[in-house]
Design a protein around this motif. Structure first.
Motif, short mmCIF file in Angstrom:
data_model
loop_
_atom_site.label_atom_id
_atom_site.label_comp_id
_atom_site.label_asym_id
_atom_site.label_seq_id
_atom_site.Cartn_x
_atom_site.Cartn_y
_atom_site.Cartn_z
N GLN A 58 3.34 -75.96 -68.61
CA GLN A 58 4.04 -75.82 -69.89
C GLN A 58 4.71 -77.13 -70.30
N VAL A 61 2.19 -79.07 -72.30
CA VAL A 61 2.06 -78.49 -73.64
C VAL A 61 3.26 -78.86 -74.51
N TRP A 73 -1.31 -77.59 -84.93
CA TRP A 73 -2.13 -76.62 -84.21
C TRP A 73 -2.17 -75.28 -84.92
N LEU A 81 -5.08 -75.11 -78.42
CA LEU A 81 -4.38 -75.74 -77.30
C LEU A 81 -3.99 -74.66 -76.31
N SER A 82 -4.50 -74.76 -75.10
CA SER A 82 -4.21 -73.75 -74.07
C SER A 82 -4.20 -74.43 -72.71
N ALA A 83 -3.40 -73.89 -71.79
CA ALA A 83 -3.30 -74.51 -70.47
C ALA A 83 -3.09 -73.46 -69.40
N LEU A 88 -6.20 -78.16 -68.93
CA LEU A 88 -5.71 -78.09 -70.30
C LEU A 88 -6.93 -78.06 -71.20
N THR A 356 9.35 -73.49 -75.22
CA THR A 356 8.62 -74.51 -75.94
C THR A 356 9.50 -75.09 -77.02
#
Length: 361
Positions: A58, A61, A73, A81-83, A88, A356
């Protein structure tokens, strides 16, 4: 049609009646009219060495969102965008992929993996320390109102710290050897709950006909620090989030709560008068320099040794709350040990919370 099938499925379930957005299955392919490309970045070199955070990915990100902006995004061109703990996944334009690659490289960089930063949070009652220190410091742009920033050579910072310690109004608010690793975050907090009577609740026929309604305030300071070294380790970007909160005094208000037994009965509630300072800003400076921030003369972050009788008396007499110039020193310490010695984790500190940041910081 597909739209009719989806609409039928939607309205035949538990969805309440009314107007709904039309839903289709779409083309089944990712849009790429802006030249978007799919890339998968191996981030395990970073995530495998971070043991004190549930989701270390995280942090990557968060920094990408700070650098690119949250809206990049969720608007045109289409992006993804994903991890997870190993990779990633990014779907965006080649220009955006270049930015993401630069951020990711800074996290997996082996030269920076054990680099650490030391934090010192101090206060001095009188801001006149600037008179002798100003020739040693170079001003740094700061956006937050009332906040000043400077860079100092490490030897000059050590000299300034030595002079500050000799002052009678000097006070330190965190352990002197507090460290945070590159690419990770640290929260230092002295926040504590302060109860007060915010009102009354009527209880009908039960004597005295009311009961106090209690509330709580948070008082103290909370600092979150998130550093990230450049690829060549010659500069550092850091996001600093600081919150100071202090009750200046409690204003008492008399409330009339008559009852059959006591028609002139009164109750008292409290209205807090508070001082708050908030900083959420990103800074960049060379690693061979020390960052120094001053919030100006603000509420003393505490905590001080509580004295309930004395504190209550001071507030009831309307005495002003203590003030001080709050200073933050941040220094790159170079390579540090992988794990802290047992017993060094203090209750006022914690690793980053899983959250975030929206917007560009």
């Amino acid at each position: 049609t597909a739209a009719a099938e989806v609409s039928h499925d939607r309205t035949s379930g538990s969805t309440p009646p009314g107007t709904h957005a039309q839903v289709t299955k779409g083309s089944g392919t990712l849009p790429n009219e802006h030249g978007q490309v799919w890339r998968e970045y191996d981030i395990s070199a970073y995530t495998m060495r971070v043991q004190n955070t549930a989701k270390p990915e995280q942090a990557i990100v968060d920094w990408i969102l700070r650098e690119t902006g949250y809206e990049a995004w969720h608007s045109t061109p289409f992006g993804l965008l994903s991890a997870n703990s190993h990779k990633l996944i990014v779907y965006h334009t080649p220009q955006m992929q270049a930015i993401v690659a630069g951020i990711t490289d800074r996290f997996v960089n082996s030269q920076a993996e054990n680099q650490g930063f030391g934090l010192r949070i101090i206060t001095v009652r009188n801001p006149n320390w600037r008179a002798r220190a100003l020739p040693l410091m170079k001003a740094l742009p700061v956006q937050s109102p009332g906040v000043q920033g400077w860079m100092l050579a490490k030897e000059d910072a050590a000299l300034l710290m030595s002079e500050l310690r000799r002052r009678t109004d000097y006070r330190e608010h965190n352990p002197p050897h507090q460290m945070v690793k590159n690419g990770q975050s640290l929260v230092v907090s002295s926040m504590r709950q302060r109860p007060y009577t915010k009102g009354i609740i009527r209880t009908g026929q039960t004597w005295p006909g009311y009961q106090p309604e209690m509330g709580q305030l948070e008082e103290g300071f909370s600092l979150e620090f998130s550093p990230l070294l450049s690829q060549d380790t010659q500069a550092v970007d850091a996001v600093i989030k600081l919150r100071l909160s202090q009750v200046e005094k409690m204003n008492s208000v008399k409330l009339e709560v008559p009852s059959n037994i006591a028609p002139n009965q009164q109750a008292e509630c409290q209205v807090p008068q508070m001082t708050m300072v908030q900083i959420h800003e990103r800074f960049r400076w060379p690693t061979n320099q020390v960052l120094l921030l001053s919030t100006g003369v603000v509420a003393t972050p505490g905590p001080k040794k509580p004295n309930l009788l004395k504190d209550s008396l001071a507030l009831s007499l309307g005495q002003s709350a203590p003030r001080a110039d709050a200073l933050l020193f941040v220094e790159n310490k170079g390579p540090v040990s992988a794990t802290p010695a047992s017993g060094q984790n203090l209750p006022i500190t914690a690793s980053r919370s899983d959250q975030t940041y929206h917007g560009r910081y």
